[in-house]
Design an enzyme around this catalytic site. Structure first.
Site, PDB file in Angstrom:
ATOM      1  CG  ASP A  76      27.830 -84.881  85.031  1.00 45.04           C
ATOM      2  OD1 ASP A  76      28.213 -85.247  86.146  1.00 45.04           O
ATOM      3  OD2 ASP A  76      28.215 -83.839  84.472  1.00 45.04           O
ATOM      4  CD  GLU A 123      16.045 -80.509  88.851  1.00 49.50           C
ATOM      5  OE1 GLU A 123      16.177 -80.018  89.986  1.00 49.50           O
ATOM      6  OE2 GLU A 123      16.857 -81.303  88.360  1.00 49.50           O
ATOM      7  CG  ASP A 156      14.829 -73.209  90.645  1.00 48.63           C
ATOM      8  OD1 ASP A 156      15.551 -73.062  89.636  1.00 48.63           O
ATOM      9  OD2 ASP A 156      14.811 -74.246  91.325  1.00 48.63           O
ATOM     10  CE  LYS A 213      13.377 -76.176  94.238  1.00 49.50           C
ATOM     11  NZ  LYS A 213      13.576 -74.747  94.031  1.00 49.50           N
ATOM     12  CG  ASP A 246      30.981 -80.325  84.903  1.00 46.76           C
ATOM     13  OD1 ASP A 246      30.998 -80.977  85.963  1.00 46.76           O
ATOM     14  OD2 ASP A 246      29.954 -80.141  84.222  1.00 46.76           O
ATOM     15  CG  PHE A 285      21.614 -75.934  93.614  1.00 46.19           C
ATOM     16  CD1 PHE A 285      21.070 -76.802  94.541  1.00 46.19           C
ATOM     17  CD2 PHE A 285      22.688 -76.370  92.850  1.00 46.19           C
ATOM     18  CE1 PHE A 285      21.576 -78.090  94.700  1.00 46.19           C
ATOM     19  CE2 PHE A 285      23.209 -77.645  93.004  1.00 46.19           C
ATOM     20  CZ  PHE A 285      22.645 -78.507  93.935  1.00 46.19           C
ATOM     21  CE  LYS A 286      26.639 -69.674  96.570  1.00 46.99           C
ATOM     22  NZ  LYS A 286      27.384 -68.878  97.576  1.00 46.99           N
ATOM     23  CG  MET A 325      19.963 -77.231 100.865  1.00 46.93           C
ATOM     24  SD  MET A 325      19.583 -76.745 102.577  1.00 46.93           S
ATOM     25  CE  MET A 325      20.888 -75.563 102.909  1.00 46.93           C
ATOM     26  CB  THR A 364      24.563 -75.105 100.136  1.00 46.39           C
ATOM     27  OG1 THR A 364      24.067 -74.694  98.847  1.00 46.39           O
ATOM     28  CG2 THR A 364      25.597 -74.081 100.612  1.00 46.39           C
TER      29      THR A 364
END
Length: 688
Positions: free
Chosen positions: A317, A358, A354, A403, A530, A384-385, A390, A388
């Site tokens: 990653d 970030e 969030d 976003k 993962d 967030f997914k 987003m 998507t």
């Protein structure tokens, strides 16, 4: 929160050194005792080569006591000497194995002590009840405060604390554990050194990480890898062949008119069979597992360690592995006719809930730039997914704010009937070329601008990937970034290939593609998404700070949660294979010298012409046989440090590695015994 001074750290380091010194003495004492206990034939039969030596020892003892019954004409002292040397050969081999097992057993004992007597403050209907850690079940909630042990594996669901994980990882410096962060996973047996946390238990009794570690280190002596089993089979086959040859030899010599003394035949058999590698093979495998454990990596099987040595491709990653992973918002970039205020306002609103670094950095940047927004904006939080790509919020006033990845937000806006600003691609391309990550910000059917996320490639990564390249290993970087950003980071880091806008299934696909070409693949991961790829990979390295699903899918767990450690794991695996290959080469090569010592000695008395083969100029047939036998016994403990520590590994191609092994251990295996046997022969002339 408690801080640790340099003096405290130094004191801790000194204590660790003293403990290790005491531990080493204890391990040696226990290994000496175990070497004798392992003489039990029921244990010895697990190692067919050394079992044959043990049978030879028992027979030679009987020959020493009843020489007439066996037709032995050799002096009693010679038969007794052969018996003693064979006994020490077995003891030295047992000592090598016991020494390799010793550290694991000591670690298991230490872990068991850590596990004993841990109590938990369990939350029951809002009240605190003190219960034993063994009574906790998956889903229970406990409170752990300063100075208390974490009773079982779990996830921090409230609070923040500094945790001492030295009992598990060996690292004296405490780590921060907090709810909702990347390091929310806690391990039973570790100690909270400051503050207090609420923990949700994630393991049933007997299934904790500590239980797995104890089971693995205790079971190290029973684990054999496929390659080890294959090599053991070859060596056993050679032993059987030589056994048949030696047993049939008296019939051949009888036909020629002379007989070989039984003790000499036993000595010949022991020198012919590969006793050196036979005595060290188990120790090499156990020590390889131990090296991985000492590197704070828990390998679920020896097969995983061995597979690491044959890896062709590593999937990595980008975030947190190749880069520091602390992508922070550094700039708001308006597009179209929008302003810094408008893009900053919607960026902040989409990040209020969030909790990722970030998301927090977006709020911090908005405050720094004095962007006005309603911090109490209410609505339904959209997480967030990977599908998507987003996140955002559906506000109570009906407005939807998002976003995320530029292409994903563009599709979302177009689906809602909006238009794409003409300068969006140009600005996102500029950010990507600079190695940053652009996130688009939109509300309903309009894109307001971009968030410029900056991340930095870790220093030394290019050199590490070059090292892997010299090993013949291909590196593939997976990232959710757009192709332009991914290409920039890939070029800066020096990886061989990359997958941009990566989804969980992309990792599995690249692993399968490589495996279909006959390659072994390694990858690292820490999230639930993962887990499928970790299970598919030949070597899956999960982070200890990661999810339970990731750790269960992997066949290795890094206690330090350092994704780049897969590179060291590969080196350890290669070192294991190199050590086994080097000592096998040495063992087979040194048989040549033993043949030149013992075979002429056997026939010299009956066939004087055989003396020409005595190229070492050994004093007598008996001293030649004893010299070869003594060398055969002594070389095992001399090679024990190499077997346990491992052969020094340097990144190079397979052909170069083979040539190096043949030169050092092949040629050395031929020369060393000639010198050693001659020196022993000279000493025997002095003392016998």
């Amino acid at each position: 929160m408690n801080d640790f001074s340099n003096a405290d750290r130094q004191h801790g380091a000194d204590s660790v050194r003293k403990t290790n010194k005491t531990l080493n003495k204890t391990i040696v004492k226990e290994a000496l005792k175990d070497a004798v206990l392992k003489l039990d034939p029921r244990i010895m039969i697990r190692n067919p080569i050394m079992f044959v030596v043990e049978i030879g020892f028992f027979i030679s003892v009987l020959i020493s006591v009843f020489p007439q019954f066996f037709g032995s004409t050799a002096p009693v002292w010679f038969n007794a000497a052969v018996s003693v040397i064979l006994l020490f050969t077995i003891l030295f081999a047992n000592f090598a194995e016991a020494l390799a097992e010793g550290r694991g057993k000591a670690q298991a004992d230490s872990l068991k002590q850590t596990k004993k007597g841990i109590w938990a403050n369990k939350v029951v209907n809002g009240n605190i009840e003190k219960v034993s850690s063994s009574d906790l079940r998956k889903g229970d909630i406990v409170i752990v405060s300063q100075g208390e042990m974490i009773p079982s594996d779990g996830e921090v669901i409230a609070g923040l604390a500094s945790v001492d994980e030295s009992a598990i990882t060996g690292e004296s410096a405490p780590v921060i554990k907090e709810a909702g962060g990347d390091f929310s996973s806690v391990t039973g047996g570790t100690r909270v050194v400051s503050d207090s946390i609420k923990v949700k238990i994630t393991s049933e009794p007997g299934e904790t990480f500590l239980d797995q570690m104890i089971a693995l280190v205790e079971g190290a002596e029973r684990q054999k890898t496929p390659n080890e089993i294959a090599l053991n089979t070859v060596l056993t086959s050679l032993t059987i062949i030589f056994l048949i040859v030696v047993v049939s030899l008296p019939f051949f010599t009888g036909y020629l008119g002379f007989q070989i003394d039984p003790a000499v035949l036993i000595a010949l058999l022991v020198c012919l069979i590969p006793t050196t590698i036979g005595g060290l093979l188990s120790a090499i495998g156990i020590a390889g597992m131990d090296r991985v454990t000492r590197f704070n990596v828990l390998a679920m099987s020896g097969k995983a360690v061995e597979a690491a040595g044959d890896i062709h491709t590593i999937i990595l990653d980008k975030t947190g592995t190749i880069t520091f992973g602390n992508r922070m918002a550094s700039e708001f970039v308006p597009v179209g006719d929008e302003t810094l205020q408008s893009v900053g306002e919607y960026a902040a609103i989409s990040s209020i809930h969030d909790e990722t670094p970030e998301g927090r950095s977006v709020i911090d940047l908005a405050k720094k730039l004095a962007i006005e927004y309603d911090p109490a904006s209410e609505g339904e939080w959209i997480e967030f997914k990977a599908e998507t790509r987003m996140s955002g919020v559906d506000l109570t006033n009906g407005r939807k704010v998002r976003k995320g990845a530029v292409d994903a937000v563009k599709k979302w806006v177009e689906t809602n009937g909006g238009n794409i600003p003409p300068d969006l691609d140009r600005e996102s391309g500029r950010i990507a070329k600079e190695g940053g990550t652009p996130l688009a910000v939109a509300a309903d059917n309009k894109i307001y601008g971009l968030i410029y996320l900056k991340d930095t490639v870790k220093p030394g990564m290019r050199e590490r990937f070059e090292e892997l390249r010299r090993m013949g290993i291909k590196t593939v970087m997976c990232t959710g970034d757009n192709p332009l950003t991914a290409a920039t980071i890939a070029k800066e880091a020096g990886v061989d290939d990359f997958i941009a806008e990566s989804k969980p299934e992309d990792k599995i696909n690249v692993i399968k593609r490589e495996q279909e070409e006959g390659k072994l693949v390694a990858m690292t991961g820490d999230g639930t998404n993962d887990a499928p790829a970790l299970a598919q990979a030949d070597v899956g390295l999960a982070m200890n700070s990661g999810t339970t699903a990731a750790k269960e899918a992997a066949n290795m767990v890094d206690l330090d949660s350092n994704p780049t450690k897969v590179i060291e794991v590969v080196s350890i695996g290669k070192q294991l294979l190199m050590t086994r290959g080097a000592l096998t080469t040495f063992s087979i090569a040194n048989d040549i010298a033993k043949y030149f010592a013992i075979i002429p000695a056997m026939f010299m008395l009956a066939i004087p012409e055989m003396k020409v083969l005595n190229i070492m100029g050994l004093a007598s047939p008996m001293s030649a046989i004893l010299s070869a036998l003594i060398f055969n016994a002594v070389i095992i403990p001399l090679l024990v440090p190499l077997a346990i520590k491992g052969v020094a590994y340097k990144p190079m191609s397979s052909n170069a590695l083979l040539a190096r092994n043949l030169l050092i251990y092949g040629l050395g295996g031929v020369l060393v015994p000639f010198i050693g046997i001659k020196l022993i022969d000279l000493l025997l002339q002095i003392f016998v």
